[in-house]
Design a protein around this motif. Structure first.
Motif, PDB file in Angstrom:
ATOM      1  N   THR A   1       0.834  -1.197   0.000  1.00 42.40           N
ATOM      2  CA  THR A   1       0.000   0.000   0.000  1.00 42.40           C
ATOM      3  C   THR A   1       0.869   1.248   0.000  1.00 42.40           C
ATOM      4  O   THR A   1       1.792   1.379   0.808  1.00 42.40           O
TER       5      THR A   1
ATOM      6  N   GLU B   1      -6.088   0.981  -7.359  1.00 42.25           N
ATOM      7  CA  GLU B   1      -6.745   1.722  -6.287  1.00 42.25           C
ATOM      8  C   GLU B   1      -8.179   1.250  -6.178  1.00 42.25           C
ATOM      9  O   GLU B   1      -8.814   0.906  -7.175  1.00 42.25           O
TER      10      GLU B   1
ATOM     11  N   LYS C   1     -10.341   4.718   0.685  1.00 42.63           N
ATOM     12  CA  LYS C   1      -9.838   4.256  -0.607  1.00 42.63           C
ATOM     13  C   LYS C   1      -8.376   3.878  -0.428  1.00 42.63           C
ATOM     14  O   LYS C   1      -7.606   4.632   0.176  1.00 42.63           O
ATOM     15  N   GLU C   2      -8.013   2.718  -0.962  1.00 42.33           N
ATOM     16  CA  GLU C   2      -6.639   2.241  -0.834  1.00 42.33           C
ATOM     17  C   GLU C   2      -5.904   2.385  -2.163  1.00 42.33           C
ATOM     18  O   GLU C   2      -6.434   2.040  -3.230  1.00 42.33           O
ATOM     19  N   PHE C   3      -4.677   2.902  -2.083  1.00 40.57           N
ATOM     20  CA  PHE C   3      -3.821   3.054  -3.256  1.00 40.57           C
ATOM     21  C   PHE C   3      -2.640   2.103  -3.098  1.00 40.57           C
ATOM     22  O   PHE C   3      -1.801   2.296  -2.207  1.00 40.57           O
TER      23      PHE C   3
ATOM     24  N   ARG D   1      -5.740  12.235   2.224  1.00 43.25           N
ATOM     25  CA  ARG D   1      -4.739  11.238   1.842  1.00 43.25           C
ATOM     26  C   ARG D   1      -3.677  11.108   2.937  1.00 43.25           C
ATOM     27  O   ARG D   1      -3.119  12.110   3.400  1.00 43.25           O
TER      28      ARG D   1
END
Length: 271
Positions: free
Chosen positions: A175, A262, A255-257, A215
């Protein structure tokens, strides 16, 4: 801690507005300031310099009327961290046009993150209203310092904390960052309700919870829980209860990047 900077060209009255703002904010809480200044303001000589040259990172000089802290760290982030550790309510910065802190600009000066433009006649009330509208700058040190000022601290025998961070590696997934979204007012109400409920438990004297949004990079902090209790026996169950209730009751979407994709995470509090 709410942070605001006053920026402007030379001789436009920055210090005058800082004085005006600090005086007004002092009616509502404790205030610290940071000034972008010339090095010669702090003479590099004598015993103080010898302390620094010998390896000290921080030197505090104490006189009969005041003290001065001299640090090798010379950036705004470090200075604001020092104020945060004092548990202050407000930090007023003079200068640092290129920083990311919110700014009140005098006249047409160019700077990043300007939230208002004023002239030298701006009133103390107008300036304070702008400052108090800014988001809170919160760290774990800040919350610990705040809870130590609780009226019930004399009854306390323990302070417990929980910090949730962005997990970088989970199995084969790496991540890079998480992004949190929320309805801010609803989030604040739900967190306040959790704090109030926990304070009704036997032995729990005070509770502070803060969840960041926006973020957040891998390894950085997401959520802080700080609990003041009479004894350690009451402390750990309350911390566990707070963590689970935040997961279940506070409307925050994640939300995961990752390095490859993503996506929105349904279990949005599995840090």
């Amino acid at each position: 801690m709410k942070v605001i900077s006053i920026v402007g060209y030379k001789k436009t009255g920055k210090t005058t507005l800082v004085e005006r703002l600090v005086s007004e904010l002092s009616k509502y809480g404790t205030v610290g300031t940071v000034k972008h200044t010339r090095e010669e303001i702090f003479p590099i000589m004598g015993d103080t310099e010898r302390h620094l040259e010998s390896g000290a990172q921080v030197v505090v000089g104490v006189t009969p009327t005041r003290s001065a802290k001299i640090m090798k760290m010379n950036d705004l982030k470090s200075a604001l961290k020092q104020l945060s550790q004092e548990g202050l309510d407000f930090a007023v910065v003079e200068g640092f046009k290129d920083s990311d802190v919110p700014k009140i600009a005098i006249g047409d000066v160019e700077a990043s993150n300007i939230v208002a433009r004023v002239d030298i006649n701006a009133s103390a009330g107008e300036l304070a209203k702008i400052a108090m509208a800014q988001p809170d700058h919160v760290s774990l040190d800040y919350l610990i310092a705040k809870i130590k000022k609780s009226p019930k601290v004399k009854e306390a025998g323990a302070i417990g904390t929980f910090t949730g961070i962005v997990r970088e590696v989970a199995g084969d997934e790496v991540t890079e960052a998480l992004e949190f979204e929320s309805y801010d007012e609803v989030m604040r109400q739900r967190i306040k309700a959790i704090e109030d409920d926990l304070k009704k438990k036997d032995g729990i004297l005070d509770v502070l919870i803060h969840h960041k949004t926006g973020r957040i990079e891998a390894g950085d902090d997401i959520v802080y829980i700080v609990i003041l209790s009479g004894h350690r026996q009451e402390l750990f169950p309350a911390l566990s209860d707070a963590i689970e209730r935040i997961k279940d009751e506070v409307p925050i979407w994640k939300k995961e990047f990752t390095v490859s994709r993503e996506f929105w995470v349904h279990d949005h509090h599995d840090h």
